[in-house]
Motif scaffolding. Structure first.
Motif, mmCIF file in Angstrom:
data_model
loop_
_atom_site.group_PDB
_atom_site.id
_atom_site.type_symbol
_atom_site.label_atom_id
_atom_site.label_comp_id
_atom_site.label_asym_id
_atom_site.label_seq_id
_atom_site.Cartn_x
_atom_site.Cartn_y
_atom_site.Cartn_z
ATOM 1 N N SER A 1 2.041 13.933 0.820
ATOM 2 C CA SER A 1 1.781 12.615 1.429
ATOM 3 C C SER A 1 1.080 12.716 2.776
ATOM 4 O O SER A 1 0.503 11.747 3.251
ATOM 5 N N ASP B 1 2.698 1.641 -3.390
ATOM 6 C CA ASP B 1 1.799 2.140 -4.441
ATOM 7 C C ASP B 1 1.517 3.628 -4.249
ATOM 8 O O ASP B 1 1.558 4.413 -5.204
ATOM 9 N N GLU B 2 1.213 4.004 -2.987
ATOM 10 C CA GLU B 2 0.900 5.404 -2.713
ATOM 11 C C GLU B 2 2.118 6.294 -2.965
ATOM 12 O O GLU B 2 1.988 7.409 -3.507
ATOM 13 N N PHE C 1 4.492 5.794 -5.147
ATOM 14 C CA PHE C 1 4.653 5.978 -6.599
ATOM 15 C C PHE C 1 3.619 6.964 -7.148
ATOM 16 O O PHE C 1 3.932 7.768 -8.035
ATOM 17 N N ASP C 2 2.393 6.901 -6.622
ATOM 18 C CA ASP C 2 1.367 7.865 -7.058
ATOM 19 C C ASP C 2 1.816 9.300 -6.747
ATOM 20 O O ASP C 2 1.649 10.202 -7.572
ATOM 21 N N LEU C 3 2.382 9.482 -5.545
ATOM 22 C CA LEU C 3 2.828 10.819 -5.141
ATOM 23 C C LEU C 3 4.007 11.296 -5.993
ATOM 24 O O LEU C 3 4.076 12.467 -6.373
ATOM 25 N N THR D 1 8.880 9.682 -10.706
ATOM 26 C CA THR D 1 8.786 8.209 -10.637
ATOM 27 C C THR D 1 10.039 7.532 -11.186
ATOM 28 O O THR D 1 10.464 6.504 -10.661
ATOM 29 N N SER E 1 6.279 16.477 -2.701
ATOM 30 C CA SER E 1 5.575 15.192 -2.621
ATOM 31 C C SER E 1 5.474 14.720 -1.169
ATOM 32 O O SER E 1 4.482 14.097 -0.775
ATOM 33 N N ASN F 1 4.553 10.415 -8.965
ATOM 34 C CA ASN F 1 4.014 10.682 -10.299
ATOM 35 C C ASN F 1 3.514 12.129 -10.402
ATOM 36 O O ASN F 1 3.700 12.785 -11.439
ATOM 37 N N ILE F 2 2.920 12.624 -9.323
ATOM 38 C CA ILE F 2 2.391 13.994 -9.329
ATOM 39 C C ILE F 2 3.516 15.013 -9.561
ATOM 40 O O ILE F 2 3.336 16.005 -10.255
ATOM 41 N N ASP G 1 0.839 -1.211 0.000
ATOM 42 C CA ASP G 1 0.000 0.000 0.000
ATOM 43 C C ASP G 1 0.874 1.261 0.000
ATOM 44 O O ASP G 1 0.605 2.209 -0.736
#
Lengths: 249, 330
Positions: free
Chosen positions: A164, A127-128, A130-132, A139, A160, A134-135, A124
């Motif tokens: 978070s 994944d989170e 990597f999402d952050l 990445t 980032s 990405n913003i 979890d």
């Protein structure tokens, strides 16, 4: 009437005989970027340190969504949703980029004293993280050591990290410092997106960025608020011109 | 040159086979010597958790090492004398059962570490070094002036404490007891280093402001780590008392704290297995140099000086491929 996300009420802080902040009042509302400008030593960073809990105020109150947080510790305020960046990039240089995010995600969730769960196997968080990343377009550097990042990338990582924390407000202390024009423009675009997530209190010396971003501008001088308003009002304020902007504006 | 994983495996394999070498060479003293190396390695791993990974320079870890030794000695002393231990109006029986002794050691060391850590962690840098040293010296002088348990002369154990179905007086059996504790310690610390507590500890060492700004209280992180470190070192002290069947104020002295710190630095901080190599070289140098000259500490100091100047990451850095870095994960 709109309720402020952040309310500063008669905040004062002195260092010996020097008044860093003198009876300051300030509000930060939803969906806004509120820029704080002023000459060096006018008390901007001192104010950010007090809001984030890194410095204790002498008097006055700080409210986050109407809750008095004046006596809360810095870490408590962070978990409550005050996310900040530092004047000089402050990240964990010996960690990988993604591990900085893992650190902040578990700090946010409060399970940081657990001595047994393997943080690197927490899908979890991965994944989170990597999402952050990405913003902020990092990445591809997730597994790089932070010490090898450029100054601009470290700034992005700080943003980032602030994101978070699922913030209620952002405190950004000179985020454009040391950035080239292209990086500054990327940061400006990013901040415009971020203000929808949470309002931003922005300290910045780069007036081009300030005027491009700020919905409201407050000007500090010798710890006191001398003006507050939109770009036009600030530019036309004779006192602001005298102490900070000069004649060219 | 080899990978760190391979070196770690070889270290454990070598230690596993020590009794075999000892039997082949018909010298059981080698096994006893390596029991001492393993015990000091456990203490070193305990200290390294806070020194290498947490940046806390504790110069008082002899307090935990010594407390572990004295808990073991005192419980065995009362068991052998059939006299209960009196604390205020309460009376407790002594015991010679190691399983109970280890539990008591872990509890008492943790409580002491909580107490010392709570006050010491209010300070940093040189003040932290001084306050941890001061606590250990307080216990040292207390033990000297406690005649019930031998005072300056220390306390002898007639037999090693026991584990059901095992003959702890047998050097090889006792060696493997220490070996199992070493494995448990390594697994525990490895878990911690990869856990939220471990990553928070490493981050707190580098940048407390950043840590606080993501909602982590670095003082709590350091205190919990200090307690775990103290408990591990206390356990090593308990094994040391049983190995020698003797406990004296010496193991509470600042020299003992220094010895544990030296073997951590010698082997390599920031490396989980560094203290094992450090303990190995420290004891071997002590034996080897001690056989040549009375002033062996002088030459040991000279070697440490060279290491600090030319190999900050310790002996491990000479043997493995990846060079000095403050590792972020083990």
């Amino acid at each position: 009437m709109k309720k402020p996300v952040l309310k500063i009420d008669k905040l004062s802080k002195s260092f010996g005989a020097i008044k860093a902040n003198d009876n300051l009042n300030l509000n930060l509302f939803r969906n806004e970027i509120h820029a704080l400008i002023g000459p060096n030593g006018s008390g901007k960073s001192t104010l950010v340190k007090q809001i984030s809990g890194f410095l204790k105020q002498d008097s006055g109150q700080i409210y986050l969504e109407e809750i008095d947080i004046s006596n809360c510790s810095a870490e408590h305020r962070s978990r409550m949703g005050i996310a900040r960046s530092f004047q000089i990039s402050s990240v964990i240089n010996s960690f990988k980029v993604i591990d900085n995010l893992r650190l902040s995600l578990m700090g946010r969730d409060g399970g940081y004293l657990n001595p047994l769960n393997n943080i690197y196997r927490n899908k979890d968080y991965s994944d989170e993280a990597f999402d952050l990343l990405n913003i902020v377009d990092l990445t591809n550097k997730a597994n790089d050591l932070v010490s090898t990042l450029s100054h601009g990338d470290k700034r992005k990582l700080e943003i980032s990290l602030a994101l978070s924390m699922k913030p209620k407000l952002f405190l950004f202390d000179e985020p454009m410092a040391g950035l080239d024009k292209i990086s500054s423009q990327l940061m400006i675009d990013l901040f415009k997106k971020l203000k929808v997530k949470a309002p931003i209190l922005l300290i910045e010396h780069d007036m081009e960025s300030v005027f491009a971003l700020a919905d409201r501008i407050s000007v500090l001088d010798y710890g006191s608020l001398i003006a507050s308003g939109n770009e036009k009002e600030i530019k036309s304020n004779s006192k602001v011109q005298e102490v900070y902007l000069g004649d060219e504006n | 040159m080899m990978s760190e994983k391979k070196l770690n495996f070889l270290i454990l394999l070598f230690l596993l086979l020590v009794p075999l070498f000892s039997m082949l060479l018909n010298d059981i003293y080698i096994t006893t010597l390596f029991s001492k190396i393993i015990i000091l390695a456990i203490a070193g791993i305990g200290l390294n958790l806070i020194l290498g990974y947490g940046g806390m320079v504790s110069f008082g870890h002899a307090a935990f090492f010594g407390l572990g030794g004295y808990v073991t000695g005192i419980l065995a002393f009362h068991f052998n004398n059939y006299e209960p231990i009196q604390i205020l109006v309460f009376e407790f029986e002594g015991t010679n059962q190691l399983l109970f002794i280890w539990i008591f050691t872990l509890i008492f060391s943790s409580i002491l570490a909580l107490f010392i850590g709570y006050f010491s962690l209010r300070t940093t840098g040189v003040y932290f070094i001084m306050i941890t040293l001061a606590f250990a010296q307080m216990l040292y002088y207390f033990s000297i002036s406690w005649p019930t348990y031998g005072g300056e002369d220390g306390l002898s154990l007639s037999l090693r404490n026991q584990i059901p179905f095992l003959n702890t007086m047998d050097p090889i059996t006792f060696f493997y007891i220490c070996y199992v504790w070493l494995i448990i310690t390594i697994i525990l610390v490895k878990f911690i280093l990869n856990s939220p507590l471990g990553i928070s500890l490493k981050a707190s060492k580098e940048n407390e402001d950043r840590v606080r700004s993501v909602g982590i209280n670095p003082k709590k992180v350091k205190l919990i780590s200090f307690i775990i470190s103290g408990a591990i070192t206390g356990l090593a002290g308990s094994l040391y008392a049983d190995l020698n069947r003797f406990v004296s104020p010496t193991i509470l002295s600042w020299q003992m704290s220094g010895e544990i710190m030296i073997l951590v630095i010698l082997g390599g901080m920031f490396r989980l297995y560094g203290p094992i190599l450090g303990a190995f070289f420290y004891i071997i140098l002590e034996q080897f140099l001690g056989g040549i000259t009375e002033n062996w500490q002088f030459w040991l100091g000279f070697i440490i000086l060279l290491e600090v100047l030319y190999a900050k990451a310790g002996i491990m850095s000479f043997l493995i491929k990846d060079k000095y870095d403050e590792k972020t994960s083990s």
